[in-house]
Design an enzyme around this catalytic site. Sequence first.
Site, PDB file in Angstrom:
ATOM      1  N   ARG A  59       0.370  -6.381 -15.054  1.00 31.46           N
ATOM      2  CA  ARG A  59       0.110  -6.224 -13.782  1.00 31.46           C
ATOM      3  C   ARG A  59       1.180  -6.698 -12.769  1.00 31.46           C
ATOM      4  O   ARG A  59       1.627  -6.200 -11.831  1.00 31.46           O
ATOM      5  CB  ARG A  59      -1.099  -7.035 -13.034  1.00 31.46           C
ATOM      6  CG  ARG A  59      -1.707  -6.809 -11.922  1.00 31.46           C
ATOM      7  CD  ARG A  59      -3.123  -7.586 -11.393  1.00 31.46           C
ATOM      8  NE  ARG A  59      -2.733  -8.708 -11.229  1.00 31.46           N
ATOM      9  CZ  ARG A  59      -3.182  -9.990 -11.960  1.00 31.46           C
ATOM     10  NH1 ARG A  59      -4.125  -9.723 -12.723  1.00 31.46           N
ATOM     11  NH2 ARG A  59      -2.742 -11.238 -11.885  1.00 31.46           N
ATOM     12  N   TYR A 112      -1.629   9.610  10.628  1.00 28.08           N
ATOM     13  CA  TYR A 112      -2.204  10.350   9.459  1.00 28.08           C
ATOM     14  C   TYR A 112      -3.779   9.930   9.767  1.00 28.08           C
ATOM     15  O   TYR A 112      -4.131   8.698   9.640  1.00 28.08           O
ATOM     16  CB  TYR A 112      -1.695   9.913   8.159  1.00 28.08           C
ATOM     17  CG  TYR A 112      -2.458  10.410   7.002  1.00 28.08           C
ATOM     18  CD1 TYR A 112      -2.378  11.946   6.505  1.00 28.08           C
ATOM     19  CD2 TYR A 112      -2.852   9.311   5.969  1.00 28.08           C
ATOM     20  CE1 TYR A 112      -2.979  12.184   5.308  1.00 28.08           C
ATOM     21  CE2 TYR A 112      -3.510   9.993   4.758  1.00 28.08           C
ATOM     22  CZ  TYR A 112      -3.647  11.142   4.549  1.00 28.08           C
ATOM     23  OH  TYR A 112      -4.365  11.562   3.441  1.00 28.08           O
ATOM     24  N   ASP A 184       5.632   5.365   8.522  1.00 25.11           N
ATOM     25  CA  ASP A 184       5.158   6.255   7.546  1.00 25.11           C
ATOM     26  C   ASP A 184       6.276   7.518   7.687  1.00 25.11           C
ATOM     27  O   ASP A 184       6.023   8.324   8.550  1.00 25.11           O
ATOM     28  CB  ASP A 184       3.579   6.872   7.985  1.00 25.11           C
ATOM     29  CG  ASP A 184       3.122   7.854   6.936  1.00 25.11           C
ATOM     30  OD1 ASP A 184       4.036   8.490   6.083  1.00 25.11           O
ATOM     31  OD2 ASP A 184       1.986   7.747   6.796  1.00 25.11           O
ATOM     32  N   LYS A 209       3.549  13.029  -2.138  1.00 29.53           N
ATOM     33  CA  LYS A 209       3.752  14.262  -1.550  1.00 29.53           C
ATOM     34  C   LYS A 209       5.322  14.649  -2.217  1.00 29.53           C
ATOM     35  O   LYS A 209       5.289  15.299  -3.342  1.00 29.53           O
ATOM     36  CB  LYS A 209       4.311  14.110  -0.025  1.00 29.53           C
ATOM     37  CG  LYS A 209       2.952  13.801   0.593  1.00 29.53           C
ATOM     38  CD  LYS A 209       1.694  14.428   0.577  1.00 29.53           C
ATOM     39  CE  LYS A 209       0.461  14.107   1.079  1.00 29.53           C
ATOM     40  NZ  LYS A 209       0.185  13.595   2.138  1.00 29.53           N
TER      41      LYS A 209
HETATM   42  C1  PLP Z   1      -0.720  12.500   2.579  1.00 23.00           C
HETATM   43  C2  PLP Z   1      -0.422  11.449   3.371  1.00 23.00           C
HETATM   44  C3  PLP Z   1      -0.695  10.426   3.309  1.00 23.00           C
HETATM   45  C4  PLP Z   1      -1.458   9.590   2.281  1.00 23.00           C
HETATM   46  O1  PLP Z   1      -0.859   9.672   1.030  1.00 23.00           O
HETATM   47  P1  PLP Z   1      -1.899   9.967  -0.314  1.00 23.00           P
HETATM   48  O2  PLP Z   1      -1.147   9.767  -1.471  1.00 23.00           O
HETATM   49  O3  PLP Z   1      -2.772  11.090  -0.367  1.00 23.00           O
HETATM   50  O4  PLP Z   1      -3.017   8.819  -0.257  1.00 23.00           O
HETATM   51  C5  PLP Z   1       0.002   9.162   4.275  1.00 23.00           C
HETATM   52  N1  PLP Z   1       0.594   9.669   5.154  1.00 23.00           N
HETATM   53  C6  PLP Z   1       0.990  10.985   5.442  1.00 23.00           C
HETATM   54  C7  PLP Z   1       1.917  11.191   6.710  1.00 23.00           C
HETATM   55  C8  PLP Z   1       0.512  11.614   4.457  1.00 23.00           C
HETATM   56  O5  PLP Z   1       0.830  13.161   4.706  1.00 23.00           O
END
Ligand code: PLP
Length: 392
Positions: A59, A112, A184, A209
Amino acid sequence: MTRNQNDNARGKDTQLAHLGRDPAGFHGFVNPPVVHASTVLFPDVETMASGGQKYVYGRRGTPTTEALETALTELEGAAGTRLANSGLNAVALACLSCLNAGDHILIPDTAYGPTRHFAQTVLPKFNIEAEYYAPTLNAEISGLFKPNTRAVFTEAPGSLTFEMQDIPAIAKAAHAIDATVLMDNTWASPLYCQPIALGVDLSIQAGTKYIVGHSDVMLGTISASERAWPALDHLYGAMGAHVAPDDVYLALRGLRTLSVRLERHMSNTLDVIDWLKDQAHVGAIRYPALETDPGHDLWKRDFSGSSGLFGFDFAPGTAPEQASAFFNALSLFGLGYSWGGFESLAIPVRLKGVRTVTEPDPDVRSARLHIGLEDPEDLIKDLGQAFDKAFA
Ligand SMILES: *Cc1c(COP(=O)(O)O)cnc(C)c1O
């Protein structure tokens, strides 16, 4: 894992090819091993008690997690990076690392959606107040500061509506009251925007992504400035966060081709938009790389490229049934959440009731498209036939 200062002078493409790899340390194999591990053995009780052994428990990190963390730390120019099991989990862990009971955090209205959900439903358990602000407030955000404001969240461009933010101006204002700045940075990836150089303390990626890039893994990353790293590292350990090795490995593999993929996402997107802007049923297009976009100057100043995600409004007067028919008629574009993979995706966007500070027109029907790595001519044909069917 923390940074090795040597690689900073190298170009980004060279970094992507070499970061987080140590072939000589693993019998010459080009890639790091996928280490499946819980228990790690110690040679004797003295070593066990000393805390001096590099790996002590699955971990707490393995050569696999260390490889990806090291690569991202260097790419982000960070003091250290931790991995999360989704982008949303990275947002949550980053927020919890810099907030205490009774604090106030400012979040852009365009954050988001699930970030808002976390802020609305989990932070109140700790008596932490989340307040939303117009994303374009920039330096004037200081007008919203309270004595207990301890963090300012940013996201640029904003989810669904793609507003740019003046990150250095917001960071400067926040640091004047010693608040932590979070960003983000999923849209640009660490390749096209380096948040920490812009003054951000906690740089967050939905690795799901573009880093993973193949629609097959959920993963998040948090890279921290010197100032934010100790608290992040502590919270991470205390929460028992961990990402499985096969997923980490796939993210590392995705990272190697991030630059060539993003370049193609960008050029395909520009081709599609160039066609889309002249279509009768299309209104505003939201993509900061366009000279006509209100956020273009900030994008040009702070970002070095643009990705494959953008939005457009249907022309005024478009009926809800026509918008639905457009999406249903698409064949190459899949209807689905997430983005950043090799394939094109579309979702309908309706902002009614989603925002609380800014007021998007409730009657406008919009689309969010992710432009994948297909031939742009085929994507344009697909969009063209969908408009024809929907508006016949
Ligand atoms: C998709 C997304 C997230 C979350 O990501 P996950 O891996 O789906 O939890 C956070 N911020 C933005 C801007 C996103 O497009």
